[in-house]
Design a protein around this motif. Structure first.
Motif, PDB file in Angstrom:
ATOM      1  N   ASP A 227     -47.572  15.711  70.735  1.00  0.00           N
ATOM      2  CA  ASP A 227     -46.487  16.655  71.265  1.00  0.00           C
ATOM      3  C   ASP A 227     -45.243  15.629  71.889  1.00  0.00           C
ATOM      4  O   ASP A 227     -44.300  16.209  71.521  1.00  0.00           O
ATOM      5  CB  ASP A 227     -46.809  17.277  72.464  1.00  0.00           C
ATOM      6  CG  ASP A 227     -48.010  18.457  71.906  1.00  0.00           C
ATOM      7  OD1 ASP A 227     -48.007  18.979  70.856  1.00  0.00           O
ATOM      8  OD2 ASP A 227     -48.635  19.293  72.834  1.00  0.00           O
ATOM      9  N   SER A 228     -45.503  14.604  72.487  1.00  0.00           N
ATOM     10  CA  SER A 228     -44.505  13.663  72.789  1.00  0.00           C
ATOM     11  C   SER A 228     -43.595  13.268  71.744  1.00  0.00           C
ATOM     12  O   SER A 228     -42.215  13.279  72.013  1.00  0.00           O
ATOM     13  CB  SER A 228     -44.937  12.563  73.683  1.00  0.00           C
ATOM     14  OG  SER A 228     -45.635  11.815  72.502  1.00  0.00           O
ATOM     15  N   MET A 229     -44.111  13.096  70.686  1.00  0.00           N
ATOM     16  CA  MET A 229     -43.232  12.595  69.357  1.00  0.00           C
ATOM     17  C   MET A 229     -42.263  13.803  69.206  1.00  0.00           C
ATOM     18  O   MET A 229     -41.043  13.632  68.615  1.00  0.00           O
ATOM     19  CB  MET A 229     -43.789  11.929  68.395  1.00  0.00           C
ATOM     20  CG  MET A 229     -44.493  10.744  68.714  1.00  0.00           C
ATOM     21  SD  MET A 229     -43.063   9.388  68.733  1.00  0.00           S
ATOM     22  CE  MET A 229     -42.834   9.059  67.099  1.00  0.00           C
ATOM     23  N   ALA A 233     -37.979  13.916  69.262  1.00  0.00           N
ATOM     24  CA  ALA A 233     -37.268  14.279  68.188  1.00  0.00           C
ATOM     25  C   ALA A 233     -36.287  15.577  68.663  1.00  0.00           C
ATOM     26  O   ALA A 233     -35.073  15.405  68.257  1.00  0.00           O
ATOM     27  CB  ALA A 233     -38.135  14.724  66.950  1.00  0.00           C
ATOM     28  N   ALA A 234     -36.751  16.433  69.397  1.00  0.00           N
ATOM     29  CA  ALA A 234     -35.877  17.113  69.850  1.00  0.00           C
ATOM     30  C   ALA A 234     -34.858  16.792  70.901  1.00  0.00           C
ATOM     31  O   ALA A 234     -33.660  17.202  70.810  1.00  0.00           O
ATOM     32  CB  ALA A 234     -36.689  18.333  70.797  1.00  0.00           C
ATOM     33  N   VAL A 235     -35.260  15.900  71.574  1.00  0.00           N
ATOM     34  CA  VAL A 235     -34.266  15.152  72.759  1.00  0.00           C
ATOM     35  C   VAL A 235     -33.309  14.537  71.632  1.00  0.00           C
ATOM     36  O   VAL A 235     -31.906  14.550  72.052  1.00  0.00           O
ATOM     37  CB  VAL A 235     -35.080  14.332  73.428  1.00  0.00           C
ATOM     38  CG1 VAL A 235     -33.877  13.491  74.448  1.00  0.00           C
ATOM     39  CG2 VAL A 235     -35.803  15.026  74.600  1.00  0.00           C
ATOM     40  N   ASN A 247     -37.468  17.693  61.361  1.00  0.00           N
ATOM     41  CA  ASN A 247     -38.340  17.260  60.230  1.00  0.00           C
ATOM     42  C   ASN A 247     -37.732  16.236  59.679  1.00  0.00           C
ATOM     43  O   ASN A 247     -38.374  15.054  59.310  1.00  0.00           O
ATOM     44  CB  ASN A 247     -38.523  18.498  59.097  1.00  0.00           C
ATOM     45  CG  ASN A 247     -39.384  18.132  57.994  1.00  0.00           C
ATOM     46  OD1 ASN A 247     -40.486  17.982  58.379  1.00  0.00           O
ATOM     47  ND2 ASN A 247     -38.821  17.888  56.993  1.00  0.00           N
ATOM     48  N   GLY A 248     -36.434  16.139  59.655  1.00  0.00           N
ATOM     49  CA  GLY A 248     -35.715  14.788  58.817  1.00  0.00           C
ATOM     50  C   GLY A 248     -35.957  13.884  59.805  1.00  0.00           C
ATOM     51  O   GLY A 248     -36.166  12.383  59.283  1.00  0.00           O
ATOM     52  N   ILE A 249     -35.884  13.727  61.154  1.00  0.00           N
ATOM     53  CA  ILE A 249     -36.132  12.816  62.168  1.00  0.00           C
ATOM     54  C   ILE A 249     -37.179  12.448  62.024  1.00  0.00           C
ATOM     55  O   ILE A 249     -37.496  10.931  61.951  1.00  0.00           O
ATOM     56  CB  ILE A 249     -35.676  13.088  63.318  1.00  0.00           C
ATOM     57  CG1 ILE A 249     -34.018  13.826  63.569  1.00  0.00           C
ATOM     58  CG2 ILE A 249     -35.827  12.299  64.629  1.00  0.00           C
ATOM     59  CD1 ILE A 249     -33.757  14.012  65.172  1.00  0.00           C
ATOM     60  N   LEU A 250     -38.264  13.228  61.976  1.00  0.00           N
ATOM     61  CA  LEU A 250     -39.731  12.605  62.063  1.00  0.00           C
ATOM     62  C   LEU A 250     -40.186  12.218  60.732  1.00  0.00           C
ATOM     63  O   LEU A 250     -40.962  11.027  60.810  1.00  0.00           O
ATOM     64  CB  LEU A 250     -40.483  14.023  62.470  1.00  0.00           C
ATOM     65  CG  LEU A 250     -40.385  14.735  63.841  1.00  0.00           C
ATOM     66  CD1 LEU A 250     -41.272  15.863  63.854  1.00  0.00           C
ATOM     67  CD2 LEU A 250     -41.147  13.614  64.704  1.00  0.00           C
ATOM     68  N   GLN A 262     -42.444   4.935  72.635  1.00  0.00           N
ATOM     69  CA  GLN A 262     -41.933   3.636  72.760  1.00  0.00           C
ATOM     70  C   GLN A 262     -41.247   2.808  71.448  1.00  0.00           C
ATOM     71  O   GLN A 262     -40.383   2.184  71.593  1.00  0.00           O
ATOM     72  CB  GLN A 262     -43.151   2.656  73.414  1.00  0.00           C
ATOM     73  CG  GLN A 262     -43.439   2.998  74.826  1.00  0.00           C
ATOM     74  CD  GLN A 262     -44.197   4.425  74.834  1.00  0.00           C
ATOM     75  OE1 GLN A 262     -44.786   4.937  74.163  1.00  0.00           O
ATOM     76  NE2 GLN A 262     -44.250   4.959  76.061  1.00  0.00           N
ATOM     77  N   ASP A 263     -42.107   3.128  70.515  1.00  0.00           N
ATOM     78  CA  ASP A 263     -41.599   2.695  68.952  1.00  0.00           C
ATOM     79  C   ASP A 263     -40.086   3.052  68.976  1.00  0.00           C
ATOM     80  O   ASP A 263     -39.133   2.153  68.599  1.00  0.00           O
ATOM     81  CB  ASP A 263     -42.428   2.955  68.085  1.00  0.00           C
ATOM     82  CG  ASP A 263     -43.874   2.232  68.181  1.00  0.00           C
ATOM     83  OD1 ASP A 263     -43.877   1.275  68.925  1.00  0.00           O
ATOM     84  OD2 ASP A 263     -44.684   2.660  67.447  1.00  0.00           O
ATOM     85  N   VAL A 264     -39.935   4.166  69.212  1.00  0.00           N
ATOM     86  CA  VAL A 264     -38.434   4.928  68.950  1.00  0.00           C
ATOM     87  C   VAL A 264     -37.503   4.507  69.741  1.00  0.00           C
ATOM     88  O   VAL A 264     -36.477   4.191  69.531  1.00  0.00           O
ATOM     89  CB  VAL A 264     -38.573   6.316  69.114  1.00  0.00           C
ATOM     90  CG1 VAL A 264     -37.210   7.047  68.674  1.00  0.00           C
ATOM     91  CG2 VAL A 264     -39.632   6.862  67.991  1.00  0.00           C
TER      92      VAL A 264
END
Length: 304
Positions: A227-229, A233-235, A247-250, A262-264
């Motif tokens: 959920d956090s990822m 993406a929404a943020v 979907n494109g971001i993920l 943290q990676d992002v």
């Protein structure tokens, strides 16, 4: 370096223009599936997963569904008789069902479960079709009963809905009662995930399209995100509340190997992800390697 196409020596296959028209929109796995199917004619999801080393059966199923919608493949009734083959089995009569129930107690249990799920006494036609799912189409009674309970909870109380859902389950690899039980837990988990994404999109879960639901399942089950990822993406999408934009971001994060928030957000991708990312300091280091370069003593390479 300049490349050119080598002359073919009879080892080529025809690729429909439709595939080339979809290259920009189709995912990598979908393109690989299309080329494999064109070369071999094989459309079995398990075979595709093995030969193409796809991540899951869902990936193969999604690719096949994509090309069926695009017009490259066609759907057919798996219970229909093939051209020139044996005809489909004739539905069992009530007399045959009654005779079979004398030696198979599961038939009576199946009818009783059907009446409980449908909340009414089954007609003779409904009972014949229900029993045919077990005796003629090969579904295990436990799987049929669990599917009946699942559909009753969603107020889908028809034999047609039952047959359709059982085919979907079979395509997902559900054969035994244990697998059906595990599949129901997965469906419940998917429903919770869809509700969470719908809340981020500020819509109702029933407003999600089938394609949107498949995309959400892919985020969690194929990409392995939580959920956090999805929230991240929404943020990062800002005011753009669009499932396909997310979907494109993920999809991009997954391609780069970014697994956590943290990676992002971090300047250095963890777990070996995306080594090509540029790393900038938030503040200057304060060191100037060119300072006093003129007065610095020169170093000469030693002669061996």
């Amino acid at each position: 370096m300049i490349y050119r196409l080598k002359p073919q020596k009879g080892d080529s296959i025809a690729v429909p223009q439709l595939v080339f028209a979809r290259l920009g929109a189709a995912e990598e796995a979908s393109v690989r599936v299309a080329l494999y199917v064109l070369a071999t004619g094989v459309t079995d999801p398990d075979k595709l997963c093995t030969d193409l080393r796809l991540r899951s059966r869902m990936t193969a199923e999604s690719a096949l569904a994509y090309w069926a919608g695009a017009g490259l493949l066609e759907r057919y009734d798996e219970n229909a008789a093939p051209a020139g083959g044996e005809p489909a089995p004739t539905p069992m009569t009530w007399a045959e069902i009654t005779a079979a129930s004398r030696t198979d107690p599961m038939i009576a249990s199946l009818i009783e479960c059907g009446q409980s799920a449908f909340a009414h006494a089954l007609s003779r036609s409904e009972m014949e079709k229900l029993v045919a799912l077990y005796l003629q189409e090969g579904y295990q009674p436990e799987v049929v009963m669990l599917c009946l309970a699942y559909l009753a909870g969603r107020d889908k109380r028809t034999i047609g809905a039952l047959r359709h859902e059982l085919k979907v389950w079979r395509a997902e690899g559900v054969v035994t009662g244990e697998e059906a039980d595990a599949h129901l837990r997965l469906l419940d988990l998917r429903a919770k995930r869809e509700a969470y994404v719908a809340s981020l999109l500020q819509i109702q879960p029933d407003q999600l399209t089938l394609g949107g639901k498949k995309a959400i399942a892919r985020w969690y089950e194929v990409y392995g995100y939580d959920d956090s990822m999805i929230q991240e993406a929404a943020v990062q999408a800002g005011p753009k509340r669009d499932l396909w934009y997310w979907n494109g971001i993920l999809k991009t994060w997954n391609a780069k190997g970014l697994r956590t928030v943290q990676d992002v957000r971090g300047p250095v991708a963890l777990s070996g992800a995306s080594r090509s990312l540029r790393v900038d300091r938030p503040e200057p280091s304060g060191s100037d390697f060119l300072k006093d370069a003129v007065n610095r003593p020169r170093r000469h390479k030693r002669k061996e």
